[in-house]
Enzyme design. Sequence first.
Site, mmCIF file in Angstrom:
data_model
loop_
_atom_site.group_PDB
_atom_site.id
_atom_site.type_symbol
_atom_site.label_atom_id
_atom_site.label_comp_id
_atom_site.label_asym_id
_atom_site.label_seq_id
_atom_site.Cartn_x
_atom_site.Cartn_y
_atom_site.Cartn_z
ATOM 1 N N LYS A 76 0.997 4.048 -2.906
ATOM 2 C CA LYS A 76 0.626 5.447 -2.646
ATOM 3 C C LYS A 76 1.802 6.391 -2.898
ATOM 4 O O LYS A 76 1.611 7.518 -3.340
ATOM 5 C CB LYS A 76 0.080 5.600 -1.224
ATOM 6 C CG LYS A 76 -1.253 4.864 -0.996
ATOM 7 C CD LYS A 76 -2.366 5.378 -1.898
ATOM 8 C CE LYS A 76 -3.738 4.840 -1.512
ATOM 9 N NZ LYS A 76 -4.816 5.318 -2.376
ATOM 10 N N TYR A 131 0.835 -1.216 0.000
ATOM 11 C CA TYR A 131 0.000 0.000 0.000
ATOM 12 C C TYR A 131 0.866 1.261 0.000
ATOM 13 O O TYR A 131 0.616 2.198 -0.756
ATOM 14 C CB TYR A 131 -0.906 -0.052 1.231
ATOM 15 C CG TYR A 131 -1.935 1.040 1.344
ATOM 16 C CD1 TYR A 131 -3.141 0.971 0.636
ATOM 17 C CD2 TYR A 131 -1.738 2.137 2.183
ATOM 18 C CE1 TYR A 131 -4.102 1.964 0.766
ATOM 19 C CE2 TYR A 131 -2.685 3.122 2.319
ATOM 20 C CZ TYR A 131 -3.879 3.038 1.614
ATOM 21 O OH TYR A 131 -4.831 4.022 1.746
HETATM 22 P P1 NAP Z 1 -13.535 2.213 0.884
HETATM 23 O O1 NAP Z 1 -14.829 2.661 1.458
HETATM 24 O O2 NAP Z 1 -13.163 0.791 0.961
HETATM 25 O O3 NAP Z 1 -13.472 2.771 -0.606
HETATM 26 C C1 NAP Z 1 -12.702 2.207 -1.634
HETATM 27 C C2 NAP Z 1 -13.538 2.216 -2.872
HETATM 28 O O4 NAP Z 1 -12.778 1.753 -3.977
HETATM 29 C C3 NAP Z 1 -14.753 1.289 -2.748
HETATM 30 O O5 NAP Z 1 -15.906 1.924 -3.241
HETATM 31 C C4 NAP Z 1 -14.366 0.100 -3.625
HETATM 32 O O6 NAP Z 1 -15.472 -0.582 -4.157
HETATM 33 C C5 NAP Z 1 -13.558 0.798 -4.699
HETATM 34 N N1 NAP Z 1 -12.694 -0.128 -5.407
HETATM 35 C C6 NAP Z 1 -11.878 -1.072 -4.874
HETATM 36 N N2 NAP Z 1 -11.246 -1.748 -5.843
HETATM 37 C C7 NAP Z 1 -11.672 -1.233 -7.022
HETATM 38 C C8 NAP Z 1 -11.374 -1.527 -8.385
HETATM 39 N N3 NAP Z 1 -10.511 -2.491 -8.732
HETATM 40 N N4 NAP Z 1 -11.999 -0.786 -9.349
HETATM 41 C C9 NAP Z 1 -12.885 0.170 -9.015
HETATM 42 N N5 NAP Z 1 -13.202 0.498 -7.738
HETATM 43 C C10 NAP Z 1 -12.597 -0.198 -6.753
HETATM 44 O O7 NAP Z 1 -12.340 2.988 1.602
HETATM 45 P P2 NAP Z 1 -11.977 4.547 1.685
HETATM 46 O O8 NAP Z 1 -11.321 4.708 2.986
HETATM 47 O O9 NAP Z 1 -13.137 5.394 1.326
HETATM 48 O O10 NAP Z 1 -10.840 4.647 0.567
HETATM 49 C C11 NAP Z 1 -10.876 5.610 -0.484
HETATM 50 C C12 NAP Z 1 -9.453 6.016 -0.838
HETATM 51 O O11 NAP Z 1 -8.867 6.694 0.277
HETATM 52 C C13 NAP Z 1 -8.527 4.828 -1.145
HETATM 53 O O12 NAP Z 1 -7.683 5.154 -2.223
HETATM 54 C C14 NAP Z 1 -7.722 4.691 0.135
HETATM 55 O O13 NAP Z 1 -6.483 4.088 -0.097
HETATM 56 C C15 NAP Z 1 -7.598 6.142 0.546
HETATM 57 N N6 NAP Z 1 -7.263 6.332 1.952
HETATM 58 C C16 NAP Z 1 -8.096 5.925 2.951
HETATM 59 C C17 NAP Z 1 -7.715 6.136 4.267
HETATM 60 C C18 NAP Z 1 -8.581 5.717 5.430
HETATM 61 O O14 NAP Z 1 -8.132 5.795 6.579
HETATM 62 N N7 NAP Z 1 -9.819 5.290 5.219
HETATM 63 C C19 NAP Z 1 -6.502 6.741 4.565
HETATM 64 C C20 NAP Z 1 -5.677 7.148 3.527
HETATM 65 C C21 NAP Z 1 -6.068 6.954 2.210
HETATM 66 P P3 NAP Z 1 -16.089 -1.849 -3.311
HETATM 67 O O15 NAP Z 1 -16.530 -1.263 -1.989
HETATM 68 O O16 NAP Z 1 -17.198 -2.315 -4.156
HETATM 69 O O17 NAP Z 1 -14.965 -2.831 -3.182
#
Ligand code: NAP
Length: 246
Positions: free
Chosen positions: A158, A154
């Site tokens: 990133k 990851y």
């Molecule tokens: P999340 O709710 O799990 O969102 C991730 C989204 O990406 C989900 O809607 C998922 O769909 C979709 N996805 C996964 N694989 C995919 C693919 N191959 N093609 C198209 N869509 C895909 O988590 P989130 O926290 O909102 O994450 C959003 C972004 O923020 C990510 O890039 C994550 O790395 C980043 N981020 C999150 C955090 C945190 O603490 N939450 C911190 C830093 C960065 P499904 O649900 O249908 O699988």
Amino acid sequence: MLKGKTAVVTGASTGIGKAIALKMAENGASIAIIYIGDANPAQDVKKAIENYGVRAEIYECDVSDFEASKTICEKIIEDFGSVNILVNNAGIIRDNLLLRMSESDFDSVINVNLKGVFNITKHLSRSIMRAEEGRIINIASVSGIMGNAGQANYSAAKAGVIGLTKTTAKEFAGKNVTCNAIAPGFVETDMTANLPQAVKDSANSTIPLKRMGTPDEIANVAVFLASDMASYITGEVIKVDGGMCI
Ligand code: NAP
């Protein structure tokens, strides 16, 4: 603030992507929702967006698939005419210590979180360049800045997104397209929901603001970067982490 613009948001049916899609719609943008898997949450987001009086359409696509990404981007351009804003948000985690991490878990995270950004950006780039003031916003992570034990895949992906953001900013600046990254810290979404409370408590204790962020707090920055207010910002990585990385 975004009236008349069209934004494509990947992973827009949940978490941070959903918050960004809704806030951009609230500010006047039409939204192309890219999702994978279950269509129901994507349909719910579409309905919520339409309540703001703007257009929303849903598109199923695995962003790690180059050809599928091409097909879906062409369909979005056909449906909306043009694209002004792209938010590369889709991401997954497959955490493990490097010693125990499988090759497939390494590859999956690189393919979705890094190659997915390349795929969608590449296939929408001509349309975004034709827009008068195109905007690309990539969702990175503080893990890509600091590294994080258990996240070799990851944090590498990133960090790659940050490099890709800076290169895209340089290559597209001549067409008045900006490209920036947001590096969230620890945000309350499905991605962090299953972490044991002890892990969350320990993380919160290291965050100067003493709490996790909300998806809305990330979405506020995405809307700002997409707006005219951010017209002279490009190639930046904005941490939204409650001070975690100070
Ligand atoms: P999340 O709710 O799990 O969102 C991730 C989204 O990406 C989900 O809607 C998922 O769909 C979709 N996805 C996964 N694989 C995919 C693919 N191959 N093609 C198209 N869509 C895909 O988590 P989130 O926290 O909102 O994450 C959003 C972004 O923020 C990510 O890039 C994550 O790395 C980043 N981020 C999150 C955090 C945190 O603490 N939450 C911190 C830093 C960065 P499904 O649900 O249908 O699988």
